[in-house]
Structure formats: structure tokens, C-alpha cells
Design a protein around this motif. Structure first.
Motif, PDB file in Angstrom:
ATOM      1  N   ARG A   9       0.843  -1.298   0.058  1.00 15.56           N
ATOM      2  CA  ARG A   9       0.004   0.135   0.000  1.00 15.56           C
ATOM      3  C   ARG A   9       0.752   1.273   0.024  1.00 15.56           C
ATOM      4  O   ARG A   9       0.375   2.294  -0.510  1.00 15.56           O
ATOM      5  CB  ARG A   9      -0.975   0.107   1.457  1.00 15.56           C
ATOM      6  N   LEU A  16      -2.050  -6.135  -3.404  1.00 10.90           N
ATOM      7  CA  LEU A  16      -0.846  -7.165  -2.395  1.00 10.90           C
ATOM      8  C   LEU A  16      -1.871  -8.076  -1.856  1.00 10.90           C
ATOM      9  O   LEU A  16      -3.131  -7.937  -1.289  1.00 10.90           O
ATOM     10  CB  LEU A  16      -0.472  -6.179  -1.524  1.00 10.90           C
ATOM     11  N   TYR A  17      -1.516  -9.247  -1.581  1.00  7.89           N
ATOM     12  CA  TYR A  17      -2.466 -10.396  -0.808  1.00  7.89           C
ATOM     13  C   TYR A  17      -3.859 -10.837  -1.710  1.00  7.89           C
ATOM     14  O   TYR A  17      -4.766 -11.037  -1.053  1.00  7.89           O
ATOM     15  CB  TYR A  17      -2.762 -10.158   0.480  1.00  7.89           C
ATOM     16  N   GLY A  25       0.925 -13.772   0.363  1.00  8.24           N
ATOM     17  CA  GLY A  25       0.653 -13.715   1.921  1.00  8.24           C
ATOM     18  C   GLY A  25       0.117 -14.993   2.526  1.00  8.24           C
ATOM     19  O   GLY A  25       0.256 -15.135   3.732  1.00  8.24           O
ATOM     20  N   ILE A  66      -2.623 -16.572   2.752  1.00  7.20           N
ATOM     21  CA  ILE A  66      -3.614 -16.520   3.435  1.00  7.20           C
ATOM     22  C   ILE A  66      -4.634 -17.558   3.449  1.00  7.20           C
ATOM     23  O   ILE A  66      -5.007 -18.129   2.367  1.00  7.20           O
ATOM     24  CB  ILE A  66      -4.401 -15.126   3.119  1.00  7.20           C
ATOM     25  N   ARG A 118       3.963 -25.967  11.082  1.00  8.40           N
ATOM     26  CA  ARG A 118       2.893 -26.307  12.247  1.00  8.40           C
ATOM     27  C   ARG A 118       2.884 -27.682  12.757  1.00  8.40           C
ATOM     28  O   ARG A 118       2.264 -27.994  13.302  1.00  8.40           O
ATOM     29  CB  ARG A 118       1.555 -26.103  11.663  1.00  8.40           C
ATOM     30  N   ARG A 173     -12.520  -6.517   3.772  1.00  6.74           N
ATOM     31  CA  ARG A 173     -11.126  -7.375   4.233  1.00  6.74           C
ATOM     32  C   ARG A 173     -10.726  -6.376   5.165  1.00  6.74           C
ATOM     33  O   ARG A 173     -10.425  -5.481   5.262  1.00  6.74           O
ATOM     34  CB  ARG A 173     -10.350  -7.459   3.006  1.00  6.74           C
ATOM     35  N   PHE A 220      -6.868  -6.875   7.427  1.00  4.13           N
ATOM     36  CA  PHE A 220      -5.699  -7.483   7.185  1.00  4.13           C
ATOM     37  C   PHE A 220      -5.062  -7.613   8.695  1.00  4.13           C
ATOM     38  O   PHE A 220      -4.940  -6.516   9.254  1.00  4.13           O
ATOM     39  CB  PHE A 220      -4.706  -6.791   6.419  1.00  4.13           C
ATOM     40  N   TYR A 236      -0.161 -17.989  15.508  1.00  4.00           N
ATOM     41  CA  TYR A 236      -0.820 -18.651  14.345  1.00  4.00           C
ATOM     42  C   TYR A 236      -0.695 -20.393  14.216  1.00  4.00           C
ATOM     43  O   TYR A 236      -1.589 -20.864  13.968  1.00  4.00           O
ATOM     44  CB  TYR A 236      -0.213 -18.038  13.078  1.00  4.00           C
ATOM     45  N   ASP A 237       0.723 -20.420  14.538  1.00  2.19           N
ATOM     46  CA  ASP A 237       1.275 -21.906  14.495  1.00  2.19           C
ATOM     47  C   ASP A 237       0.341 -22.758  15.584  1.00  2.19           C
ATOM     48  O   ASP A 237       0.294 -24.072  15.333  1.00  2.19           O
ATOM     49  CB  ASP A 237       2.745 -21.895  14.670  1.00  2.19           C
ATOM     50  N   GLY A 296      -2.774 -22.720  16.249  1.00  4.64           N
ATOM     51  CA  GLY A 296      -4.291 -22.791  15.419  1.00  4.64           C
ATOM     52  C   GLY A 296      -5.158 -22.059  16.394  1.00  4.64           C
ATOM     53  O   GLY A 296      -6.707 -22.106  15.967  1.00  4.64           O
ATOM     54  N   ASP A 304      -6.972 -19.590  13.999  1.00  4.18           N
ATOM     55  CA  ASP A 304      -8.027 -20.365  13.166  1.00  4.18           C
ATOM     56  C   ASP A 304      -9.523 -20.360  13.785  1.00  4.18           C
ATOM     57  O   ASP A 304     -10.329 -20.120  13.154  1.00  4.18           O
ATOM     58  CB  ASP A 304      -7.753 -21.646  12.724  1.00  4.18           C
ATOM     59  N   GLU A 323     -10.830 -16.899  13.861  1.00  2.00           N
ATOM     60  CA  GLU A 323     -11.317 -16.419  12.456  1.00  2.00           C
ATOM     61  C   GLU A 323     -12.797 -17.191  12.146  1.00  2.00           C
ATOM     62  O   GLU A 323     -13.707 -16.395  11.847  1.00  2.00           O
ATOM     63  CB  GLU A 323     -10.160 -16.578  11.672  1.00  2.00           C
ATOM     64  N   ASP A 327     -14.039 -10.145   5.966  1.00  2.00           N
ATOM     65  CA  ASP A 327     -13.187 -11.500   5.707  1.00  2.00           C
ATOM     66  C   ASP A 327     -11.717 -11.263   6.390  1.00  2.00           C
ATOM     67  O   ASP A 327     -11.062 -10.070   6.149  1.00  2.00           O
ATOM     68  CB  ASP A 327     -13.089 -11.598   4.222  1.00  2.00           C
ATOM     69  N   LEU A 328     -11.451 -11.787   7.381  1.00  2.00           N
ATOM     70  CA  LEU A 328     -10.258 -11.524   8.105  1.00  2.00           C
ATOM     71  C   LEU A 328      -9.052 -12.265   7.146  1.00  2.00           C
ATOM     72  O   LEU A 328      -9.243 -13.426   6.749  1.00  2.00           O
ATOM     73  CB  LEU A 328     -10.177 -12.284   9.319  1.00  2.00           C
ATOM     74  N   ASN A 329      -8.032 -11.467   6.953  1.00  4.70           N
ATOM     75  CA  ASN A 329      -7.109 -11.925   6.069  1.00  4.70           C
ATOM     76  C   ASN A 329      -5.561 -11.973   6.899  1.00  4.70           C
ATOM     77  O   ASN A 329      -5.133 -10.813   7.359  1.00  4.70           O
ATOM     78  CB  ASN A 329      -6.573 -11.224   5.137  1.00  4.70           C
ATOM     79  N   ILE A 330      -5.347 -13.157   7.644  1.00  5.75           N
ATOM     80  CA  ILE A 330      -4.295 -13.229   8.596  1.00  5.75           C
ATOM     81  C   ILE A 330      -2.803 -13.624   8.025  1.00  5.75           C
ATOM     82  O   ILE A 330      -2.771 -14.517   7.020  1.00  5.75           O
ATOM     83  CB  ILE A 330      -4.788 -14.365   9.350  1.00  5.75           C
ATOM     84  N   VAL A 331      -2.061 -12.708   8.195  1.00  4.89           N
ATOM     85  CA  VAL A 331      -0.757 -12.763   7.383  1.00  4.89           C
ATOM     86  C   VAL A 331       0.273 -13.093   8.716  1.00  4.89           C
ATOM     87  O   VAL A 331       0.513 -12.244   9.609  1.00  4.89           O
ATOM     88  CB  VAL A 331      -0.312 -11.557   6.733  1.00  4.89           C
ATOM     89  N   ASP A 340       0.205  -2.157   5.142  1.00  8.82           N
ATOM     90  CA  ASP A 340      -0.315  -3.486   4.739  1.00  8.82           C
ATOM     91  C   ASP A 340      -1.067  -4.379   5.559  1.00  8.82           C
ATOM     92  O   ASP A 340      -1.402  -5.453   5.435  1.00  8.82           O
ATOM     93  CB  ASP A 340       0.914  -4.308   3.988  1.00  8.82           C
ATOM     94  N   ASP A 352      -4.102  -3.843   8.951  1.00  9.75           N
ATOM     95  CA  ASP A 352      -4.976  -3.028   9.606  1.00  9.75           C
ATOM     96  C   ASP A 352      -4.913  -3.116  11.338  1.00  9.75           C
ATOM     97  O   ASP A 352      -5.268  -2.364  11.924  1.00  9.75           O
ATOM     98  CB  ASP A 352      -6.368  -3.099   9.205  1.00  9.75           C
TER      99      ASP A 352
END
Lengths: 254, 336
Positions: free
Chosen positions: A87, A97-98, A179, A181, A201, B33, B35, B43-44, B46, B49, B52, B62-66, B81, B83
Motif C-alpha cells: 500500500r 497485495l495479498y 501472503g 492467507i 505447524r 477485508r 488485514f 498462528y502456529d 491454531g 484459526d 477467525e 473477511d479476516l486476512n491473517i498474514v 499493509d 489494519d
């Protein structure tokens, strides 16, 4: 320790059971990389024709440039595209992006050098007489070029397949601009990034299943190449009227 | 017009269609969306998940998880990039707030880091304090017969993540210069996420600093076999916070016009709601026999259990508050 055999067994179970998560990832991989190669072929083929048909200064430099770019590390391209699509970057206002579009464009750029390099040498290796013959028979410049392109169809096909192999197996671009996702309606995880995620994981059986499927896809495509190269050679001969005529011209000369 | 020129026009049109199609889709047809740039440890395991799925079931977003390390998560947010950032490194968070990129910080959960290592514990750190343990590990590393760099007994994240900054602060608290420790032959830097680093430590039979959540998941799955040697103590506290990315950074207006601030704040309010806090605390209890994370909102209000609450205040509060007033942007109800 990681139970490799157990992992492989579970992986096959997942593959056979048609796990929707697994096949969702596979279909995204095929869709993104397939679209990328089609897009790249659309601009790569005319550029290859331009380089092959035109005589201009620096032609060798341009050709060397593209054949060097074949080896471009995917993460480097991923990084460049990330900075551009971010952005805060020059194309950030597009909000790409993504998204799948950024993956498709990234992979299309990645494989363009392959399409151009192999395409140029395929076109250049076509007998120049074909072009002359086509023109003698009343073809316009444009029609004559198309005739030559048809002759080079084997090389063009090969470059497309090689491009698809590279696109579906690469990790750098999809990871950095896609990304990885995994949730929601806008998933950007594909085979390679998902393998990396599930390994990290500790969900090894899923990672193995994805790895097996990726190998199967690449193997199947290479098998198709071998068959297509044999079959298409004949098809190309039959389809192109000029090569036939050229052959008959030669025969009468004799 | 020559053939290649015609074909090139077709290609240009196709490219425009792909880009325009994406723009139209994401602007008019898809859900909004949000971000979220987050640390790999959340994240690892879980947990995200589950969050979300729960959030998307009740919200039209829509959750976009990086998932990246805290260092990159913060960088993403600075680029505009992300939010929302969900991270665990108070010192990094502080400068993120001070630089004006983040607002409305809330502490959402805590757990503890742990030091794991080979079962036979050749450095003998079991039951010691963290400072003694690091002394022993250094002594053991220096006593190794093999100083070729083949034998490595400490594996670091090495990726500027929250866990990595924790490791740096532990080394300096124990009286070592981190830069020179990282040069030692027995020191390995993985440069990857928590899961990948645990795998490396397991392969090398080395000591490693890990967050308990990721560690328990990997250990009970049987992915790694190294036991945890040092558990809960004050210096191993790990605090997770959430921050919204500031939509009005004066330095770069253009970037931040696209920040989805309203949904970001809605997500933060969702995270600190009693139901979500319960979800966080209960996550993994059935599978791992203990909580991987503990919701921090209610403990901070109730001031119990002690001493953990005062540890959190010591470690993760800035000027006596989880988010001093100058770093807030509306939403006063978050801090009552």
C-alpha cells in the motif's frame, strides 16, 4: 521424532478420501499458475516474434538479458513485487497485495523470460525459406509470420510447459505477494506455501500429501510434453501448408 | 500492422482484464477485508484459526491473517499493509505507538516462555533460574570438544520476532553482550518461525527459547521430543497485545487512506469481550491438558492472580497504563 512412513500412509488416505481442504489448495495452484502462464504466453509470444523477426542493434544483448532472467531467484522477484504492490508502494493504490491477481501477475512476470528465450530460438530455428515461400504465395507480412509461428509450435509448446512447471513449483512470489492467507473468502495459499505452513505447524501428513500431489502434477505435465512433442511434430507438419509445399518444391527441384 | 503487434494488443487487454476484474471483485462483490499481521506463535498453535471462524460467523468481514514474526508484522503495518497487529514484544510495541503508527493498544493474553533442551540436559540447567541457566549453557558451549561450528547447542529464532527480542533481553539481563553471543560457534540462528525453529532445535538436540503455546502443540503432537526444562518465572513472561493501525499518520496520508480502522476497532472489541477471552483461555485445554494462553483482560481489571498481574504491569505497561492516553483514538470505553 517425525514418523515418516506413518505420515506417508496418512497422506495417501487424505489424497484418496478427496479431502476438500487438500483439493482446494491444489485447484488454487492450478488456477493461479495456469492463468499466469496463459497471460504470460499472450505477451511473451508476440515479444518473442518481435525479437526473432526484427533486425535491430543490441539484439544479442536483449536475448542474453532474457536468458539470464530465466534464473532470476523467485524471492528476489517476490520482494520487488511486494515493494511495488505494498500500500505504501507505487502501485499500492490498486490494493492488489495479498490477492490472487498479484500472484498471477507475479508468476506471469517470472515465466516471461522462459517464454521469450525459448520462443525466440524456436522461431529462429525455423527454415527462413518458409517465410519467403509464404510471401511468394501471396501471404502478407503478418500472415507469413503466423506461418513461421506455426512451424515453431513445438518450441512454443515446450516453453509454455516449462513455464507452468516453474510457476507451480515456485515459492518466493506466492509467499511474499500472496501472503499465504488460509482463511475466509480470499485464500491465497497454494501447494508450495501450504507445504511450508503445514511443515512449520507440525502437521506433517498434510504437508506430505501436498508434496505428493505437487510431484504428481509436475510428473503428469512432463509426460504430456513427451507425448505432445512426438504427436505434435506430426500435427504441425500436417497443419502447415507451407512446409508441405516447400517439401514438394524441393522434390521437384530434385 | 504486424502479427506481433496485434497479439501484443490482445495481451495488454488480457492483463487489464485480470487487474480490473480483481479490483471490481474486491471493491464491490467481496466482503470487507481486514488485514491482520500477526506473530507466528499465535498462528502456529491454531488459536487464530478458531478466532477467525468464530468472528467470521457473526461478522460480514473477511479476516486476512498474514503470519510473520513481530518484526515483520510491525513493518507491514508501517507500510500500511495491515489494519491490525497482534504481537508480543512490549519494547517494539512502545516505539510503534510512539512513532504514531499504532493506536488503542490492548493487552489480550499472556503465557510464559520456556527453555527446552535435550532430555539428558548436558548443561545441567533444570530447575535453575534463567540467568544461571544461560551461564551454564555458555560454559557448556565453550567446553565442547568440537568448536568447528558443526555442534550447535543453542538455536535462536534469529528473525527479530517477539521471541527473538525476548531472547536478546534474557542474554543481556544475564550479563552477556548479545552480539558476541550470536557469533559463538555453538550458537545457531534459524531465521524462521517458532515451529520451524523448534524442528531445528529438535534435530540438533539443542537448547532453545520457545513460547509455551507452540511448544506444547509440537510436543504433544510428537513432532518434537525435547522436554521443557525451565518454566514459569517472571523473566519468562510473554504478553500478547493487539493494536489498530493509525489511519491518520501525518507523515503519509496516501498510505493510510486505505486502512480499515472501523473493522479493526470492532475486531479489538471482539477480542477483549468476555466470550472471546474465555475462548482464548480454553483453547487447547482438552488437547494439551493445560491452557496455551490465558486471557489477560479480566485479570488486569480484578488485579488477580498475583504475582502475575504485577509482572504484566512491570513488563508490558507503558507509564502505568496498557495504552497511555496520547496513543488512544476514540473508544474510551476500552480503558475504563
Amino acid at each position: 521424532m517425525v514418523d515418516i512412513l506413518g505420515g506417508i500412509a496418512k497422506a495417501f488416505e487424505l489424497i484418496v478420501s478427496g479431502d476438500p481442504e487438500l483439493y482446494g489448495i491444489v485447484s488454487r495452484s492450478l488456477l493461479f499458475s495456469g492463468t499466469a502462464v496463459i497471460l504470460a504466453a499472450l505477451w511473451g509470444t508476440p515479444l518473442a516474434m518481435l525479437i526473432a523477426f526484427k533486425d535491430f542493434r543490441g539484439k544479442t544483448v536483449i536475448k542474453t538479458f532474457f536468458s539470464t532472467l530465466i534464473g532470476l531467484p523467485t524471492v528476489v522477484l517476490g520482494l520487488i513485487l511486494f515493494l511495488i504492490f505494498s500500500r505504501g508502494g507505487p502501485l499500492g493504490f490498486l490494493g492488489l497485495l495479498y490477492t490472487p491477481a498479484s500472484i498471477i501477475i507475479g508468476q506471469a512476470i517470472l515465466v516471461t523470460p522462459i517464454l521469450i528465450s525459448i520462443g525466440v530460438s524456436a522461431i529462429e530455428s525455423v527454415d527462413p525459406e518458409i517465410m519467403d515461400l509464404a510471401k511468394t504465395l501471396g501471404a502478407s507480412e503478418s500472415q507469413a509470420q503466423i506461418a513461421v509461428l506455426k512451424e515453431a509450435i513445438n518450441g512454443i509448446l515446450l516453453s509454455n510447459i516449462a513455464s507452468f512447471n516453474r510457476a507451480i513449483a515456485e515459492l518466493g512470489v506466492v509467499l511474499l505477494v500472496g501472503g499465504n492467507i488460509a482463511g475466509g473468502g480470499n485464500r491465497t495459499d497454494v501447494l508450495t506455501t501450504a507445504i511450508s505452513r503445514y511443515t512449520q505447524r507440525g502437521e506433517i501428513d498434510f504437508a506430505i500429501a501436498l508434496g505428493i500431489l505437487l510431484m504428481i502434477i509436475i510428473f503428469a505435465i512432463n509426460l504430456v510434453v513427451v507425448i505432445a512433442r512426438k504427436a505434435n511434430y506430426i500435427v504441425a507438419l500436417v497443419k502447415s501448408p507451407f512446409s508441405k509445399m516447400k517439401r514438394s518444391v524441393r522434390e521437384t527441384e530434385r | 500492422m504486424q502479427a506481433w503487434q496485434k497479439l501484443l494488443i490482445v495481451a495488454a487487454l488480457a492483463t487489464i482484464i485480470v487487474v480490473a476484474g480483481t479490483l471490481v471483485y474486491f471493491n464491490y462483490f467481496s466482503k470487507r477485508r481486514l488485514f491482520i499481521s500477526t506473530t507466528t506463535s499465535l498462528y502456529d498453535t491454531g488459536l487464530l484459526d478458531e478466532i477467525e471462524a468464530d468472528y467470521e460467523a457473526t461478522h460480514n468481514v473477511d479476516l486476512n491473517i498474514v503470519a510473520v514474526g513481530t518484526g515483520i508484522a510491525i513493518q507491514h503495518a508501517k507500510n500500511g499493509d495491515a489494519d491490525v497487529v497482534l504481537v508480543h514484544s512490549p519494547s517494539v510495541e512502545k516505539s510503534f505507538l510512539e512513532d504514531g503508527y499504532g493506536v488503542n493498544r490492548k493487552i489480550i493474553a499472556y503465557n510464559f516462555f520456556t527453555i527446552i533442551g535435550p532430555e539428558d540436559d548436558p548443561a545441567g540447567i533444570t530447575g535453575k533460574t534463567i540467568t544461571e541457566a544461560l551461564d551454564d549453557i555458555v560454559a557448556y558451549g565453550e567446553s565442547l570438544a568440537d568448536q568447528s561450528g558443526q555442534t550447535q547447542i543453542w538455536v535462536s529464532r534469529g528473525d527479530n520476532s517477539g521471541t527473538h527480542s525476548k531472547e536478546k533481553s534474557l542474554w543481556s539481563k544475564a550479563g552477556y553482550d548479545y552480539e558476541s553471543i550470536a557469533e559463538e560457534r555453538w550458537y545457531a540462528s534459524a531465521g524462521q518461525g517458532m515451529g520451524a525453529t523448534l524442528n531445528v532445535a529438535n534435530q540438533k538436540e539443542a537448547y532453545c527459547l520457545a513460547d509455551i503455546g507452540t511448544y506444547l502443540k509440537f510436543y504433544s503432537d510428537g513432532t518434537i521430543s525435547l522436554p521443557a526444562l525451565i518454566l514459569e518465572e517472571q523473566s519468562l513472561l510473554n504478553v500478547y497485545s493487539v493494536m489498530a493501525v493509525n489511519p491518520t499518520v501525518p507523515a503519509n496520508q496516501t498510505i493510510h487512506e486505505q486502512i480499515n480502522f472501523n473493522d479493526a476497532m470492532d475486531f479489538i472489541q471482539y477480542l477483549i469481550s468476555p466470550e472471546t477471552q474465555q475462548l482464548i483461555t480454553n483453547y487447547g485445554k482438552d488437547t494439551y491438558g493445560q491452557s496455551l494462553f490465558t486471557g489477560a483482560v479480566q485479570p488486569l481489571i480484578d488485579d488477580t492472580p498475583q504475582p502475575i498481574v504485577s509482572w504484566i504491569q512491570d513488563y508490558a505497561f507503558f507509564d502505568g497504563s496498557e495504552c497511555p492516553p496520547q496513543y488512544r483514538n476514540g473508544y474510551a470505553e476500552l480503558y475504563t
